[in-house]
Motif scaffolding. Structure first.
Motif, PDB file in Angstrom:
ATOM      1  N   ILE A  11       0.954  -1.355   0.025  1.00  0.00           N
ATOM      2  CA  ILE A  11      -0.138   0.111  -0.266  1.00  0.00           C
ATOM      3  C   ILE A  11       0.691   1.163  -0.124  1.00  0.00           C
ATOM      4  O   ILE A  11       0.604   2.146  -0.677  1.00  0.00           O
ATOM      5  CB  ILE A  11      -0.975  -0.149   1.263  1.00  0.00           C
ATOM      6  CG1 ILE A  11      -1.773  -1.209   1.110  1.00  0.00           C
ATOM      7  CG2 ILE A  11      -1.851   1.170   1.238  1.00  0.00           C
ATOM      8  CD1 ILE A  11      -2.672  -1.415  -0.112  1.00  0.00           C
ATOM      9  N   ALA A  12       2.129   1.092   0.909  1.00  0.00           N
ATOM     10  CA  ALA A  12       2.875   2.447   0.758  1.00  0.00           C
ATOM     11  C   ALA A  12       2.208   3.511   1.190  1.00  0.00           C
ATOM     12  O   ALA A  12       1.364   3.403   2.101  1.00  0.00           O
ATOM     13  CB  ALA A  12       3.794   2.469  -0.473  1.00  0.00           C
ATOM     14  N   LEU A  19      -6.508   7.701   7.235  1.00  0.00           N
ATOM     15  CA  LEU A  19      -6.551   6.505   7.703  1.00  0.00           C
ATOM     16  C   LEU A  19      -7.806   5.692   7.281  1.00  0.00           C
ATOM     17  O   LEU A  19      -7.439   4.548   7.239  1.00  0.00           O
ATOM     18  CB  LEU A  19      -6.950   6.825   9.320  1.00  0.00           C
ATOM     19  CG  LEU A  19      -6.636   5.462  10.466  1.00  0.00           C
ATOM     20  CD1 LEU A  19      -5.491   4.841  10.295  1.00  0.00           C
ATOM     21  CD2 LEU A  19      -6.989   6.034  11.720  1.00  0.00           C
ATOM     22  N   GLY A  20      -8.730   6.446   6.970  1.00  0.00           N
ATOM     23  CA  GLY A  20      -9.981   5.497   6.284  1.00  0.00           C
ATOM     24  C   GLY A  20      -9.600   4.876   5.212  1.00  0.00           C
ATOM     25  O   GLY A  20     -10.081   3.908   4.903  1.00  0.00           O
ATOM     26  N   HIS A  42       6.541   6.018   8.304  1.00  0.00           N
ATOM     27  CA  HIS A  42       7.599   7.213   8.090  1.00  0.00           C
ATOM     28  C   HIS A  42       7.010   8.150   9.503  1.00  0.00           C
ATOM     29  O   HIS A  42       5.862   8.345   9.591  1.00  0.00           O
ATOM     30  CB  HIS A  42       7.136   8.128   6.973  1.00  0.00           C
ATOM     31  CG  HIS A  42       7.534   7.262   5.790  1.00  0.00           C
ATOM     32  ND1 HIS A  42       8.625   7.153   5.213  1.00  0.00           N
ATOM     33  CD2 HIS A  42       6.724   6.501   4.975  1.00  0.00           C
ATOM     34  CE1 HIS A  42       8.698   6.516   4.031  1.00  0.00           C
ATOM     35  NE2 HIS A  42       7.598   6.175   3.851  1.00  0.00           N
ATOM     36  N   ILE A  43       8.241   8.420  10.299  1.00  0.00           N
ATOM     37  CA  ILE A  43       8.022   9.310  11.157  1.00  0.00           C
ATOM     38  C   ILE A  43       9.182  10.503  10.816  1.00  0.00           C
ATOM     39  O   ILE A  43      10.187  10.186  10.831  1.00  0.00           O
ATOM     40  CB  ILE A  43       8.668   8.586  12.693  1.00  0.00           C
ATOM     41  CG1 ILE A  43       7.767   7.354  12.806  1.00  0.00           C
ATOM     42  CG2 ILE A  43       8.385   9.601  13.652  1.00  0.00           C
ATOM     43  CD1 ILE A  43       8.182   6.631  14.102  1.00  0.00           C
ATOM     44  N   TRP A  69       6.082  13.548   4.307  1.00  0.00           N
ATOM     45  CA  TRP A  69       6.237  12.668   5.327  1.00  0.00           C
ATOM     46  C   TRP A  69       5.383  12.826   6.674  1.00  0.00           C
ATOM     47  O   TRP A  69       4.740  12.057   7.239  1.00  0.00           O
ATOM     48  CB  TRP A  69       7.738  12.307   5.820  1.00  0.00           C
ATOM     49  CG  TRP A  69       8.671  11.860   4.587  1.00  0.00           C
ATOM     50  CD1 TRP A  69       9.863  12.260   4.379  1.00  0.00           C
ATOM     51  CD2 TRP A  69       8.386  10.754   3.611  1.00  0.00           C
ATOM     52  NE1 TRP A  69      10.371  11.693   3.527  1.00  0.00           N
ATOM     53  CE2 TRP A  69       9.471  10.645   2.800  1.00  0.00           C
ATOM     54  CE3 TRP A  69       7.386   9.942   3.509  1.00  0.00           C
ATOM     55  CZ2 TRP A  69       9.505   9.842   1.777  1.00  0.00           C
ATOM     56  CZ3 TRP A  69       7.546   9.082   2.388  1.00  0.00           C
ATOM     57  CH2 TRP A  69       8.490   9.019   1.472  1.00  0.00           C
ATOM     58  N   LYS A  70       5.415  14.077   7.194  1.00  0.00           N
ATOM     59  CA  LYS A  70       4.717  14.291   8.243  1.00  0.00           C
ATOM     60  C   LYS A  70       3.241  14.224   7.915  1.00  0.00           C
ATOM     61  O   LYS A  70       2.389  13.618   9.008  1.00  0.00           O
ATOM     62  CB  LYS A  70       5.015  15.994   8.406  1.00  0.00           C
ATOM     63  CG  LYS A  70       4.476  16.388  10.054  1.00  0.00           C
ATOM     64  CD  LYS A  70       5.283  15.783  10.944  1.00  0.00           C
ATOM     65  CE  LYS A  70       4.773  16.353  12.309  1.00  0.00           C
ATOM     66  NZ  LYS A  70       5.603  16.000  13.402  1.00  0.00           N
ATOM     67  N   ARG A  71       2.673  14.442   6.720  1.00  0.00           N
ATOM     68  CA  ARG A  71       1.376  14.234   6.233  1.00  0.00           C
ATOM     69  C   ARG A  71       1.130  12.821   6.334  1.00  0.00           C
ATOM     70  O   ARG A  71       0.050  12.360   6.572  1.00  0.00           O
ATOM     71  CB  ARG A  71       0.944  14.971   5.172  1.00  0.00           C
ATOM     72  CG  ARG A  71      -0.649  15.130   4.841  1.00  0.00           C
ATOM     73  CD  ARG A  71      -0.873  16.156   3.834  1.00  0.00           C
ATOM     74  NE  ARG A  71      -0.151  15.943   2.625  1.00  0.00           N
ATOM     75  CZ  ARG A  71      -0.445  15.001   1.519  1.00  0.00           C
ATOM     76  NH1 ARG A  71      -1.721  14.241   1.673  1.00  0.00           N
ATOM     77  NH2 ARG A  71       0.174  14.916   0.479  1.00  0.00           N
ATOM     78  N   MET A  72       2.066  11.900   6.004  1.00  0.00           N
ATOM     79  CA  MET A  72       1.704  10.544   5.882  1.00  0.00           C
ATOM     80  C   MET A  72       1.696   9.713   7.167  1.00  0.00           C
ATOM     81  O   MET A  72       1.471   8.643   7.023  1.00  0.00           O
ATOM     82  CB  MET A  72       2.944   9.745   5.084  1.00  0.00           C
ATOM     83  CG  MET A  72       2.910  10.219   3.631  1.00  0.00           C
ATOM     84  SD  MET A  72       1.281   9.930   2.849  1.00  0.00           S
ATOM     85  CE  MET A  72       0.664  11.499   2.758  1.00  0.00           C
ATOM     86  N   GLU A  73       2.172  10.453   8.402  1.00  0.00           N
ATOM     87  CA  GLU A  73       2.455   9.505   9.694  1.00  0.00           C
ATOM     88  C   GLU A  73       1.041   9.345  10.349  1.00  0.00           C
ATOM     89  O   GLU A  73      -0.221   9.887   9.913  1.00  0.00           O
ATOM     90  CB  GLU A  73       2.920  10.479  10.756  1.00  0.00           C
ATOM     91  CG  GLU A  73       4.309  10.882  10.236  1.00  0.00           C
ATOM     92  CD  GLU A  73       4.924  11.902  11.492  1.00  0.00           C
ATOM     93  OE1 GLU A  73       4.217  12.143  12.658  1.00  0.00           O
ATOM     94  OE2 GLU A  73       6.120  12.374  11.181  1.00  0.00           O
ATOM     95  N   PHE A  74       1.048   8.076  10.938  1.00  0.00           N
ATOM     96  CA  PHE A  74      -0.012   7.712  11.866  1.00  0.00           C
ATOM     97  C   PHE A  74       0.584   7.748  13.061  1.00  0.00           C
ATOM     98  O   PHE A  74       1.821   7.464  13.517  1.00  0.00           O
ATOM     99  CB  PHE A  74      -0.612   6.744  11.502  1.00  0.00           C
ATOM    100  CG  PHE A  74      -1.146   6.682  10.052  1.00  0.00           C
ATOM    101  CD1 PHE A  74      -2.373   7.446   9.753  1.00  0.00           C
ATOM    102  CD2 PHE A  74      -0.703   6.010   8.970  1.00  0.00           C
ATOM    103  CE1 PHE A  74      -3.162   7.436   8.373  1.00  0.00           C
ATOM    104  CE2 PHE A  74      -1.258   6.057   7.756  1.00  0.00           C
ATOM    105  CZ  PHE A  74      -2.188   6.742   7.581  1.00  0.00           C
TER     106      PHE A  74
END
Length: 335
Positions: A11-12, A19-20, A42-43, A69-74
């Motif tokens: 999925i990368a 998240l949804g 990614h952190i 990367w920040k926006r990709m974080e969970f």
């Protein structure tokens, strides 16, 4: 190949920070027949900086790669829910960490297999961290020469780590002249470990061919639609294509594990009686006629006349009895 090809749907960043959408991918992938789903953890602060350039300028909302990367974080809590969802639908949870902190998180989550991205193959700080977990590792070799891979392989062998290697070309989408199928066998011979193929071609044929050529693991990006936002969408298979790929590679696996002995055609005994032919004559012929090639025809089924494969033996022979057009020709008909 003792087991079916291990298929990993990556999925990368196809979730684009949602998240949804990520959970929707888990549900969709679980219905395709693959064994594993792969993510990237990614952190931003731990792995990157504001100085990192974009690999490809694709983002309309992120000023820097760091912002992306920040926006990709969970959060860690969200990642635990992601892992739980994968467990519930029967998918192996695989993830590529890009920082030591990500490894700590993945250990807390309960990961069972680590994936090393192409850019981390010689990041021995990260490799040391992962090796200490004792978990199996899959390495992508995309940007590495054999000289570089040798160092990484030696490192893992010295650590007694269970690992496998994927032939991979870091190009999105990968063109046919870049696949490097020849490297699959070269990796097997050089390192004596399980070898697979990591695909970024967005073509079904690539994965099918890789398995036919010996790939034991097949990793590929998956997206709902190749027109979706993100750096990997154009290099991904769709969910529907993934279902087709699963069926195709499992068929290839079955074929490879059932070799045919061309010295034994006993299984075709009955079919040969149907398909093979007997000699017949193609015109009325009187007794005493000397048979020529132009007098002969072959007709189904086998066994009602001299076998058509033995036609040369009757040419020049004399008929004992007259034969009508299309009659079979038997041994007792000739002198």
């Amino acid at each position: 190949m003792n087991n079916k090809p291990y298929l990993i749907a990556e999925i990368a960043q196809a979730h684009d920070g949602s998240l949804g959408i990520l959970h929707s991918y888990i549900d969709a992938v679980s219905k395709t027949g693959v064994q594993a789903i792969k993510f990237q953890m990614h952190i931003a602060e731990a792995e990157s900086s504001i100085h990192e350039p974009f690999r490809v300028q694709f983002s309309y909302e992120d000023k820097t790669r760091f912002d992306y990367w920040k926006r990709m974080e969970f959060t860690l809590k969200q990642w635990k829910e992601i892992k739980k969802h994968c467990d519930e639908v029967g998918l192996d949870f695989i993830c590529s960490p890009f920082s030591n902190l990500a490894v700590d998180w993945l250990e807390e989550i309960g990961i069972s297999i680590y994936k090393i991205g192409s850019g981390e193959v010689n990041n021995f700080l990260l490799l040391e961290k992962i090796a200490k977990t004792g978990k199996p590792i899959i390495i992508s070799s995309g940007m590495s020469s054999f000289e570089e891979l040798d160092k990484t392989v030696d490192f893992f062998k010295n650590k007694k780590v269970n690992f496998s290697i994927l032939q991979c070309t870091t190009a999105y989408p990968t063109q046919s002249e870049q696949y490097g199928f020849n490297v699959i066998q070269e990796l097997k011979e050089r390192y004596k470990v399980p070898v697979g193929f990591s695909d970024h071609s967005a073509k079904l044929a690539t994965g099918i061919a890789a398995v036919a050529l010996g790939a034991e693991i097949l990793e590929f990006h998956v997206v709902f639609n190749r027109d979706m936002f993100g750096p990997d969408a154009i290099a991904s298979l769709t969910v529907e294509e993934t279902k087709q790929l699963v069926e195709a590679v499992n068929t290839i696996y079955t074929a490879k594990n059932h070799p045919i002995d061309k010295n034994n055609n006993e299984n075709f005994k009955d079919l040969k009686l149907i398909f093979e032919k007997s000699l017949a004559v193609n015109k009325d012929l009187p007794n005493g006629h000397i048979i020529t090639f132009d007098d002969l025809e072959s007709k189904k089924p086998k066994g009602f006349g001299i076998s058509a494969e033995n036609f040369i033996e009757v040419i020049g022979k004399k008929l004992k009895y007259k034969k009508l057009k299309w009659d079979f020709l038997n041994e007792e008909d000739i002198e």
